[in-house]
Design a protein around this motif. Structure first.
Motif, PDB file in Angstrom:
ATOM      1  N   HIS A   1       6.631  15.001  -1.843  1.00 60.08           N
ATOM      2  CA  HIS A   1       6.713  16.444  -2.074  1.00 60.08           C
ATOM      3  C   HIS A   1       5.902  17.210  -1.039  1.00 60.08           C
ATOM      4  CE1 HIS A   1       7.925  16.118  -6.620  1.00 60.08           C
ATOM      5  NE2 HIS A   1       8.884  15.760  -5.795  1.00 60.08           N
ATOM      6  N   ALA A   2       4.748  16.659  -0.656  1.00 66.56           N
ATOM      7  CA  ALA A   2       3.907  17.332   0.332  1.00 66.56           C
ATOM      8  C   ALA A   2       4.571  17.334   1.705  1.00 66.56           C
ATOM      9  CB  ALA A   2       2.539  16.660   0.400  1.00 66.56           C
ATOM     10  N   VAL A   3       5.281  16.267   2.046  1.00 67.08           N
ATOM     11  CA  VAL A   3       6.027  16.246   3.307  1.00 67.08           C
ATOM     12  C   VAL A   3       7.138  17.290   3.261  1.00 67.08           C
ATOM     13  CG1 VAL A   3       7.465  14.875   4.859  1.00 67.08           C
ATOM     14  CG2 VAL A   3       5.502  13.820   3.734  1.00 67.08           C
ATOM     15  N   ALA A   4       7.845  17.361   2.131  1.00 69.00           N
ATOM     16  CA  ALA A   4       8.900  18.367   1.982  1.00 69.00           C
ATOM     17  C   ALA A   4       8.322  19.775   2.151  1.00 69.00           C
ATOM     18  CB  ALA A   4       9.573  18.222   0.618  1.00 69.00           C
ATOM     19  N   ALA A   5       7.147  20.010   1.590  1.00 68.87           N
ATOM     20  CA  ALA A   5       6.513  21.321   1.729  1.00 68.87           C
ATOM     21  C   ALA A   5       6.165  21.622   3.183  1.00 68.87           C
ATOM     22  CB  ALA A   5       5.250  21.383   0.862  1.00 68.87           C
ATOM     23  N   ALA A   6       5.699  20.607   3.915  1.00 69.77           N
ATOM     24  CA  ALA A   6       5.383  20.791   5.332  1.00 69.77           C
ATOM     25  C   ALA A   6       6.641  21.120   6.135  1.00 69.77           C
ATOM     26  CB  ALA A   6       4.710  19.541   5.890  1.00 69.77           C
ATOM     27  N   PHE A   7       7.758  20.494   5.783  1.00 74.47           N
ATOM     28  CA  PHE A   7       9.027  20.825   6.431  1.00 74.47           C
ATOM     29  C   PHE A   7       9.436  22.260   6.111  1.00 74.47           C
ATOM     30  CE2 PHE A   7      10.502  16.145   6.451  1.00 74.47           C
ATOM     31  CZ  PHE A   7      10.172  15.998   7.786  1.00 74.47           C
ATOM     32  N   ASN A   8       9.334  22.620   4.834  1.00 76.65           N
ATOM     33  CA  ASN A   8       9.760  23.950   4.414  1.00 76.65           C
ATOM     34  C   ASN A   8       8.928  25.050   5.055  1.00 76.65           C
ATOM     35  OD1 ASN A   8      12.011  23.764   2.422  1.00 76.65           O
ATOM     36  ND2 ASN A   8      10.601  22.421   1.356  1.00 76.65           N
TER      37      ASN A   8
ATOM     38  N   PHE B   1      -0.891  -0.825  -4.593  1.00 71.85           N
ATOM     39  CA  PHE B   1      -2.091   0.004  -4.670  1.00 71.85           C
ATOM     40  C   PHE B   1      -1.799   1.322  -3.939  1.00 71.85           C
ATOM     41  CE2 PHE B   1      -6.795  -0.766  -5.414  1.00 71.85           C
ATOM     42  CZ  PHE B   1      -7.113   0.582  -5.430  1.00 71.85           C
ATOM     43  N   GLY B   2      -2.009   2.428  -4.643  1.00 70.87           N
ATOM     44  CA  GLY B   2      -1.759   3.739  -4.057  1.00 70.87           C
ATOM     45  C   GLY B   2      -0.302   4.139  -4.079  1.00 70.87           C
ATOM     46  N   CYS B   3       0.506   3.458  -4.904  1.00 73.60           N
ATOM     47  CA  CYS B   3       1.952   3.684  -4.934  1.00 73.60           C
ATOM     48  C   CYS B   3       2.368   4.462  -6.185  1.00 73.60           C
ATOM     49  CB  CYS B   3       2.700   2.359  -4.920  1.00 73.60           C
ATOM     50  SG  CYS B   3       2.353   1.318  -3.493  1.00 73.60           S
ATOM     51  N   ARG B   4       3.438   5.235  -6.032  1.00 76.51           N
ATOM     52  CA  ARG B   4       4.184   5.769  -7.161  1.00 76.51           C
ATOM     53  C   ARG B   4       5.644   5.368  -6.985  1.00 76.51           C
ATOM     54  NH1 ARG B   4       2.199   9.869 -10.436  1.00 76.51           N
ATOM     55  NH2 ARG B   4       4.023   9.282 -11.709  1.00 76.51           N
TER      56      ARG B   4
ATOM     57  N   LEU C   1      -8.663   8.257  -1.514  1.00 78.18           N
ATOM     58  CA  LEU C   1      -9.926   7.576  -1.777  1.00 78.18           C
ATOM     59  C   LEU C   1     -11.081   8.222  -1.035  1.00 78.18           C
ATOM     60  CD1 LEU C   1      -8.881   3.809  -1.685  1.00 78.18           C
ATOM     61  CD2 LEU C   1      -9.297   5.237  -3.691  1.00 78.18           C
ATOM     62  N   LYS C   2     -10.787   8.859   0.090  1.00 82.02           N
ATOM     63  CA  LYS C   2     -11.825   9.578   0.812  1.00 82.02           C
ATOM     64  C   LYS C   2     -11.997  10.968   0.216  1.00 82.02           C
ATOM     65  CE  LYS C   2     -11.934   7.441   5.381  1.00 82.02           C
ATOM     66  NZ  LYS C   2     -13.390   7.364   5.461  1.00 82.02           N
ATOM     67  N   PRO C   3     -13.217  11.509   0.199  1.00 76.86           N
ATOM     68  CA  PRO C   3     -13.424  12.860  -0.337  1.00 76.86           C
ATOM     69  C   PRO C   3     -12.709  13.908   0.499  1.00 76.86           C
ATOM     70  CG  PRO C   3     -15.429  12.037   0.721  1.00 76.86           C
ATOM     71  CD  PRO C   3     -14.480  10.890   0.654  1.00 76.86           C
ATOM     72  N   GLY C   4     -12.335  14.999  -0.157  1.00 75.38           N
ATOM     73  CA  GLY C   4     -11.658  16.073   0.550  1.00 75.38           C
ATOM     74  C   GLY C   4     -10.162  15.886   0.608  1.00 75.38           C
ATOM     75  N   GLN C   5      -9.497  16.872   1.177  1.00 70.27           N
ATOM     76  CA  GLN C   5      -8.047  16.842   1.298  1.00 70.27           C
ATOM     77  C   GLN C   5      -7.633  15.867   2.389  1.00 70.27           C
ATOM     78  OE1 GLN C   5      -5.989  18.312  -0.708  1.00 70.27           O
ATOM     79  NE2 GLN C   5      -4.044  17.951   0.340  1.00 70.27           N
ATOM     80  N   PRO C   6      -6.672  14.969   2.112  1.00 68.70           N
ATOM     81  CA  PRO C   6      -6.200  14.057   3.161  1.00 68.70           C
ATOM     82  C   PRO C   6      -5.708  14.829   4.378  1.00 68.70           C
ATOM     83  CG  PRO C   6      -5.385  13.361   1.016  1.00 68.70           C
ATOM     84  CD  PRO C   6      -6.019  14.706   0.806  1.00 68.70           C
ATOM     85  N   PRO C   7      -5.898  14.294   5.574  1.00 60.74           N
ATOM     86  CA  PRO C   7      -5.506  15.009   6.796  1.00 60.74           C
ATOM     87  C   PRO C   7      -3.998  15.054   7.025  1.00 60.74           C
ATOM     88  CG  PRO C   7      -6.325  12.824   7.329  1.00 60.74           C
ATOM     89  CD  PRO C   7      -6.570  13.012   5.861  1.00 60.74           C
ATOM     90  N   VAL C   8      -3.253  14.245   6.277  1.00 59.00           N
ATOM     91  CA  VAL C   8      -1.791  14.242   6.364  1.00 59.00           C
ATOM     92  C   VAL C   8      -1.239  14.248   4.941  1.00 59.00           C
ATOM     93  CG1 VAL C   8      -1.767  13.008   8.570  1.00 59.00           C
ATOM     94  CG2 VAL C   8      -1.674  11.708   6.426  1.00 59.00           C
ATOM     95  N   PRO C   9       0.011  14.629   4.757  1.00 61.06           N
ATOM     96  CA  PRO C   9       0.592  14.636   3.405  1.00 61.06           C
ATOM     97  C   PRO C   9       0.522  13.253   2.757  1.00 61.06           C
ATOM     98  CG  PRO C   9       2.014  15.811   4.933  1.00 61.06           C
ATOM     99  CD  PRO C   9       0.967  15.138   5.765  1.00 61.06           C
ATOM    100  N   HIS C  10       0.252  13.230   1.449  1.00 64.39           N
ATOM    101  CA  HIS C  10       0.130  11.951   0.762  1.00 64.39           C
ATOM    102  C   HIS C  10       1.145  11.794  -0.373  1.00 64.39           C
ATOM    103  CE1 HIS C  10      -2.355  14.651  -1.665  1.00 64.39           C
ATOM    104  NE2 HIS C  10      -2.159  13.823  -2.672  1.00 64.39           N
ATOM    105  N   THR C  11       2.161  12.649  -0.384  1.00 60.75           N
ATOM    106  CA  THR C  11       3.283  12.493  -1.316  1.00 60.75           C
ATOM    107  C   THR C  11       4.556  12.949  -0.612  1.00 60.75           C
ATOM    108  OG1 THR C  11       3.182  14.742  -2.224  1.00 60.75           O
ATOM    109  CG2 THR C  11       1.813  13.064  -3.317  1.00 60.75           C
TER     110      THR C  11
ATOM    111  N   LEU D   1       0.812  -1.209   0.000  1.00 64.15           N
ATOM    112  CA  LEU D   1       0.000   0.000   0.000  1.00 64.15           C
ATOM    113  C   LEU D   1       0.847   1.262   0.000  1.00 64.15           C
ATOM    114  CD1 LEU D   1      -2.535  -1.163   2.737  1.00 64.15           C
ATOM    115  CD2 LEU D   1      -2.567  -1.643   0.276  1.00 64.15           C
ATOM    116  N   GLY D   2       0.355   2.280  -0.722  1.00 62.55           N
ATOM    117  CA  GLY D   2       1.050   3.559  -0.791  1.00 62.55           C
ATOM    118  C   GLY D   2       0.170   4.710  -0.357  1.00 62.55           C
TER     119      GLY D   2
END
Length: 294
Positions: A57-64, A229-232, A45-55, A38-39
């Motif tokens: 790049h998004a984690v890097a943005a949260a750090f920055n 599933f859910g992986c890049r 899969l749930k509607p709306g923005q995920p409550p935590v980063p899902h890539t 799983l990735g």
């Protein structure tokens, strides 16, 4: 019967062929004949923005947002984490990761469905803990989680820690009906994270001879393939870990992915690893597997 791709050739299943492979994969999952890998895209899969980063790049943005990194590394999660560790100390990096993944990320119906199956092994490659939560919600007591841990946080020759679903740490090597393997760590139960470049130095040195891979994973993959599933796989780190986790497994392997978005490196990796692509939106694939909406 599965259509097994030849190594070096990228097989892409579309339309009716994709639907047929998913029907076969559902039977295989129910019979414990294939391992779900799983990735983070499952969080979408749930509607709306995920409550935590899902890539990454998004984690890097949260750090920055907390401490801007140099522009040349700003989009690389692992390098930004290393920068924070060097400039702010490991404790700061750990604390920020715990904040970023505080969530909580609620399981999808797909997670919940997987949690009811008699699977020998589940691999969760993200930090959010949704698969663990789904397993805990079933009330099952026959599950252990084996988490990758950073060597900087341990003493001795330790690559993983093992927990039950209540959060209690178990003896190394403890197993159960289902082993949940989180190779990069997880927010729950103890905020173990492999995240900085330095966390992976020893792991990547040893991973080719499989030292960091838990014995339970080596044993349970032998007669099974993997279902991604859910992986890049658009980063070398992600490809390296996936390649080593599925090493010496019997196959076949499949991945639900949008073939139009695959990078050249992803295509090469999938072809070389004999991973057949099921070209279908993740929500549609999950609904077909579960038999309901997600």
């Amino acid at each position: 019967m599965y259509t097994i791709p030849a190594s070096g050739h990228l097989m892409i299943n579309r339309d009716s062929h994709a639907a047929k492979q998913l029907r076969l994969l559902k039977k295989a999952l129910c019979a414990d004949e294939i391992v779900p890998y799983l990735g983070p895209d499952l969080l979408r899969l749930k509607p709306g923005q995920p409550p935590v980063p899902h890539t990454p790049h998004a984690v890097a943005a949260a750090f920055n947002a907390r401490a801007p990194a140099p522009s040349k590394i700003r989009k690389n999660m692992w390098s930004v984490a290393q920068y924070i560790e060097q400039r702010r100390h490991r404790r700061t990096l750990q604390a920020w990761m715990a904040e970023i993944f505080a969530g909580p990320a609620a399981p999808t119906v797909f997670h919940a469905w997987l949690a009811t199956l008699p699977l020998s092994l589940i691999v969760d490659s993200w930090y959010d803990g949704a698969m663990r939560a789904a397993l805990a919600e079933t009330g099952r007591t026959d599950v252990v989680e084996v988490q990758g841990v950073a060597r900087v946080d341990t003493m001795g020759d330790i690559w993983t820690k093992t927990y039950d679903l209540s959060g209690a740490e178990l003896q190394p090597g403890s197993t159960a009906t289902t082993v949940l393997y989180t190779p990069h760590g997880s927010i729950k139960p103890a905020a173990n994270f492999l995240i900085a470049d330095s966390d992976y130095v020893e792991a990547l040195t040893e991973i080719d001879i499989q030292t960091p891979i838990p014995p339970a994973v080596k044993e349970r993959r032998t007669k099974r393939g993997f279902f991604f599933f859910g992986c890049r796989f658009d980063d070398q780190m992600l490809r390296t870990y996936a390649r080593q986790v599925i090493k010496r497994s019997s196959g076949p392997h499949f991945a639900v992915m949008d073939s139009a978005k695959l990078t050249k490196n992803e295509r090469r990796f999938l072809a070389a690893s004999a991973i057949a692509v099921i070209d279908m939106p993740a929500a549609d694939a999950a609904a077909q597997l579960v038999g309901t909406g997600v």
